[in-house]
Design an enzyme around this catalytic site. Sequence first.
Site, PDB file in Angstrom:
ATOM      1  N   HIS A 358       4.820  18.940 -17.779  1.00 45.19           N
ATOM      2  CA  HIS A 358       4.506  17.542 -16.473  1.00 45.19           C
ATOM      3  C   HIS A 358       4.833  17.948 -15.130  1.00 45.19           C
ATOM      4  O   HIS A 358       4.486  17.257 -14.190  1.00 45.19           O
ATOM      5  CB  HIS A 358       4.996  15.262 -16.815  1.00 45.19           C
ATOM      6  N   LYS A 546       4.927   6.152  -4.218  1.00 42.40           N
ATOM      7  CA  LYS A 546       4.637   6.872  -4.734  1.00 42.40           C
ATOM      8  C   LYS A 546       6.312   6.567  -4.831  1.00 42.40           C
ATOM      9  O   LYS A 546       6.753   5.895  -4.212  1.00 42.40           O
ATOM     10  CB  LYS A 546       3.928   8.406  -4.712  1.00 42.40           C
ATOM     11  N   ARG A 547       6.548   7.382  -5.907  1.00 45.55           N
ATOM     12  CA  ARG A 547       7.973   7.625  -6.323  1.00 45.55           C
ATOM     13  C   ARG A 547       8.725   7.883  -5.146  1.00 45.55           C
ATOM     14  O   ARG A 547       8.265   9.082  -4.323  1.00 45.55           O
ATOM     15  CB  ARG A 547       9.232   7.843  -7.763  1.00 45.55           C
ATOM     16  N   LYS A 552       8.126  14.517  -3.214  1.00 43.04           N
ATOM     17  CA  LYS A 552       7.127  14.241  -2.215  1.00 43.04           C
ATOM     18  C   LYS A 552       7.134  13.478  -0.898  1.00 43.04           C
ATOM     19  O   LYS A 552       6.204  13.505   0.142  1.00 43.04           O
ATOM     20  CB  LYS A 552       7.522  12.571  -3.093  1.00 43.04           C
ATOM     21  N   THR A 654      -1.458  11.544  -9.049  1.00 41.98           N
ATOM     22  CA  THR A 654      -2.538  10.257  -9.711  1.00 41.98           C
ATOM     23  C   THR A 654      -3.179   9.599  -8.861  1.00 41.98           C
ATOM     24  O   THR A 654      -3.663   8.832  -8.519  1.00 41.98           O
ATOM     25  CB  THR A 654      -2.268   9.211 -11.406  1.00 41.98           C
ATOM     26  N   LYS A 658      -6.693   7.233  -6.915  1.00 42.45           N
ATOM     27  CA  LYS A 658      -7.020   6.226  -7.216  1.00 42.45           C
ATOM     28  C   LYS A 658      -7.136   5.823  -5.516  1.00 42.45           C
ATOM     29  O   LYS A 658      -8.607   4.613  -5.723  1.00 42.45           O
ATOM     30  CB  LYS A 658      -5.628   4.998  -6.795  1.00 42.45           C
TER      31      LYS A 658
HETATM   32  C1  LIG Z   1      -0.489   5.306  -9.487  1.00 45.46           C
HETATM   33  C2  LIG Z   1       0.849   5.457  -9.799  1.00 45.46           C
HETATM   34  C3  LIG Z   1       2.268   6.099  -9.622  1.00 45.46           C
HETATM   35  C4  LIG Z   1       1.825   7.444  -9.547  1.00 45.46           C
HETATM   36  O1  LIG Z   1       1.580   7.429  -8.195  1.00 45.46           O
HETATM   37  P1  LIG Z   1       1.902   9.504  -7.533  1.00 45.46           P
HETATM   38  O2  LIG Z   1       1.343   9.434  -5.955  1.00 45.46           O
HETATM   39  O3  LIG Z   1       0.563  10.177  -8.484  1.00 45.46           O
HETATM   40  O4  LIG Z   1       3.137   9.781  -7.500  1.00 45.46           O
HETATM   41  C5  LIG Z   1       3.206   5.625 -10.100  1.00 45.46           C
HETATM   42  N1  LIG Z   1       2.929   4.243  -9.435  1.00 45.46           N
HETATM   43  C6  LIG Z   1       1.957   3.353  -9.698  1.00 45.46           C
HETATM   44  C7  LIG Z   1       2.559   2.029  -9.704  1.00 45.46           C
HETATM   45  C8  LIG Z   1       1.209   3.646  -9.724  1.00 45.46           C
HETATM   46  O5  LIG Z   1       0.440   2.676  -9.899  1.00 45.46           O
END
Ligand SMILES: *Cc1c(COP(=O)(O)O)cnc(C)c1O
Length: 816
Positions: A358, A546-547, A552, A654, A658
């Site tokens: 990952h 995101k985190r 990032k 991911t 979305k």
């Molecule tokens: C999809 C998702 C993530 C991953 O987000 P990235 O932008 O790919 O880091 C993290 N937290 C939640 C709650 C998510 O739904």
Amino acid sequence: MSEFEFDKEEFKKNVVNAVKSRYRKTIDEADKQQVFQAVAYTVKDYIIDRWIATHKEFEKQDAKTVYYMSMEFLMGRALGNNMINLTCYKGVKEALDELGFDLNAIEDEEPDAALGNGGLGRLAACFLDSLSSLGYPAYGCGIRYRYGMFAQKIVDGYQKEIPDDWLRDGNPFEIKRPEYAVTVKFGGYVRSYTDADYHEHYVQEAYQSVRAVPYDLPVVGYNNNVVNTLRIWDAEPIQQFNLDEFDKGDYQKAVEQENLAKNICEVLYPCDDHYAGKELRLKQQYFFVSASVQSAVAKYKKNHDDIRKLHEKVCFQLNDTHPTVTVAELMRILMDEKGLSWDEAWGVTTKCCAYTNHTIMAEALEKWPIDLFQKLLPRIYQIIEEINRRFVNEVKRMYPDNQEKIAKMAILYDGQVKMANLAIVAGYSVNGVAALHTEILEKQELKDFYEMMPEKFNNKTNGITQRRFLLHGNPLLADWVTDKIGDGWITDLPKISGLVKYADDEKSRKEFMQIKRENKVRLAKYIKEHNDVEVNPDSIFDVQVKRLHEYKRQLLNILHVMYLYNKIKANPDMDFTPRTFIFGAKAAAGYRRAKLTIKLINSVSDVINNDKSINGKLKVVFIENYRVSNAEIIFAAADVSEQISTASKEASGTGNMKFMLNGAMTLGTMDGANVEIVKEVGEENAVIFGLSADEVIEYELNGGYNPLDIYNSDEEIRRVLNQLVDGTYSPADHELFRDLYNALLYDGVADRYFILKDFRSYAEAQEKIEAKYRDKDGWAKSVMLNTARSGKFSSDRTIEEYVRDIWHLEKVKVEL
Ligand SMILES: *Cc1c(COP(=O)(O)O)cnc(C)c1O
């Protein structure tokens, strides 16, 4: 397939009865939490019959099963998703309306099952949804953390972590299965002896043990009667010890065992993409792995007598290196308990285990100190030693006198157990999670392994489930899509390309943008309620959720906001499309720089949102406690998707998918799955900026670059950086953000994430976004095409690829 025939009147009766028998209340006396529980139990009754039928069918077909081994499952809420997949959502909504309750408000009573940090855990959850919806036999295997991901409060701009007591009111969907409890052993030593037939035996002695008790959660497939199982393990003391029965030594042991059981499942480590080396974490790993492998083998043995063929019916997918002890635990069971020889056991194990990588970030690589590992898992360590001995011999055969190969590939080296190396050596498949990521693994990070065993390597680009992130999260758009092209997209996302032709239709574009606006109003309401900030739904909603992680680059985003603010202040009449910059992010509790970045975002927000002179042209919002349930609302409302990681650092992402599905434009670097998103949607429908992965890697090999050159030559960037330390955003303490300033200019490796290097390119990209947004028709067309071309990014596609290349499962059909 016949749709589930939902009897509204019967449902209402069942809910009323559930409230009565559970709470001794009539429905009009019940509070919302009680109605939630009653609705959930009623829905569970529909699930149960399908769950039983599914397992009958699995047995009948003797189907091969994948065990998805993961420390994390970021499930979010279950009720809404279960109703969606049972296809009774609208029926229940009507029923509750008639009972005087709003389904949205009832759903809000459910705490998120936040048994994960971020992308890795959410991927596991999306995979389970797809496995069930496609009809493949699967178990998710994990830990029933007593406290999941902490809830985030923002106090005076700082993150505060609140324990997540998600089981407080009980979890209506779980079923405790004490009949499947197993014992997991820690510590002690290994005694070996040879029997009369000259067979070696190994016995763990003087150990501590805990009872692993499974709780099963249903994973409902979409409209197909299939219900798989997420099996999460809790630890209980092995025996309620009786004081009379123990002498002093046993008393100590009994207390220790009781404490071990209490501690093991207490809390999820809130570190994302970071390895901390904590002993309790290794205990958690072995605990759930041992329990899961034992129960998988026991289930197999119920209907099969030749354990040598285990791989024909069972496959373990390791979600990152966290569950890598699976390979040694399976070897142990096959040899010590089932009597197989080393070679027989190795033959089976290496056909059962597959590994997903990952990340390439060095700080995420799991390396356990050998002494800690050996003390906690003496027999497992012996087995790893032997795996390592044989593998190193093989390396020596292939690469005589090449110490460097051994240094890089050995499982045991430098006093450490290297989990990734173990997973690669013992697994029959090694996959990355996006095309670029897999390429970097093969050419850089895992080059030596790739050269030695290229046949193991493959790519599986991540995906997301459209059932949660469009059908449930964005009902307005989901209904509109179905109106236009039918509902085939729900189980076959590539069908959504049927929308392409509507991008040229003015009326459709208007409808699409009207839905986006309504979703922005919905989010604005959420922000008003939770942040008490007014935002303008006609402004550009530019979103980064995101985190919080340096790679990032939330810092790049907020520095650019500071730069824009300077521009507007200097030139109040400048032509400017109002922008709302929306952030949401949790930082690991011990990650100081990430937490300081949250404080900076909130400080900038305070200054800008309260500056009347800019006429609301700019707003900055930090949404507290980002998690799956509010993510669904946020994605639906986004215009711009910020995917701005330093190229090469984000394995896939991911969140990016979305946003795309919900009709947002990507503003991003050529990193992770962004590369594939741009390829699908077309360069003209995304905005790309910054260094490429190759360029970043090249700089890194040369020790970085000198950000002071940029600081000295670019006045506007210099001004923004100086504002970090001149009190503009921290009047009471000018030094507050000094660490961020130093990280960008003076650290050992200054600006290691290339924020200043990419700044100008990013600012230009933001200008392009604004220009595109001003062209209303062009924008509408572009974002519609984002939705229309998101077909590749369904986790259904990802799962079909895992099945085809790695798991080789067969679909089952379940009739009621
Ligand atoms: C999809 C998702 C993530 C991953 O987000 P990235 O932008 O790919 O880091 C993290 N937290 C939640 C709650 C998510 O739904």
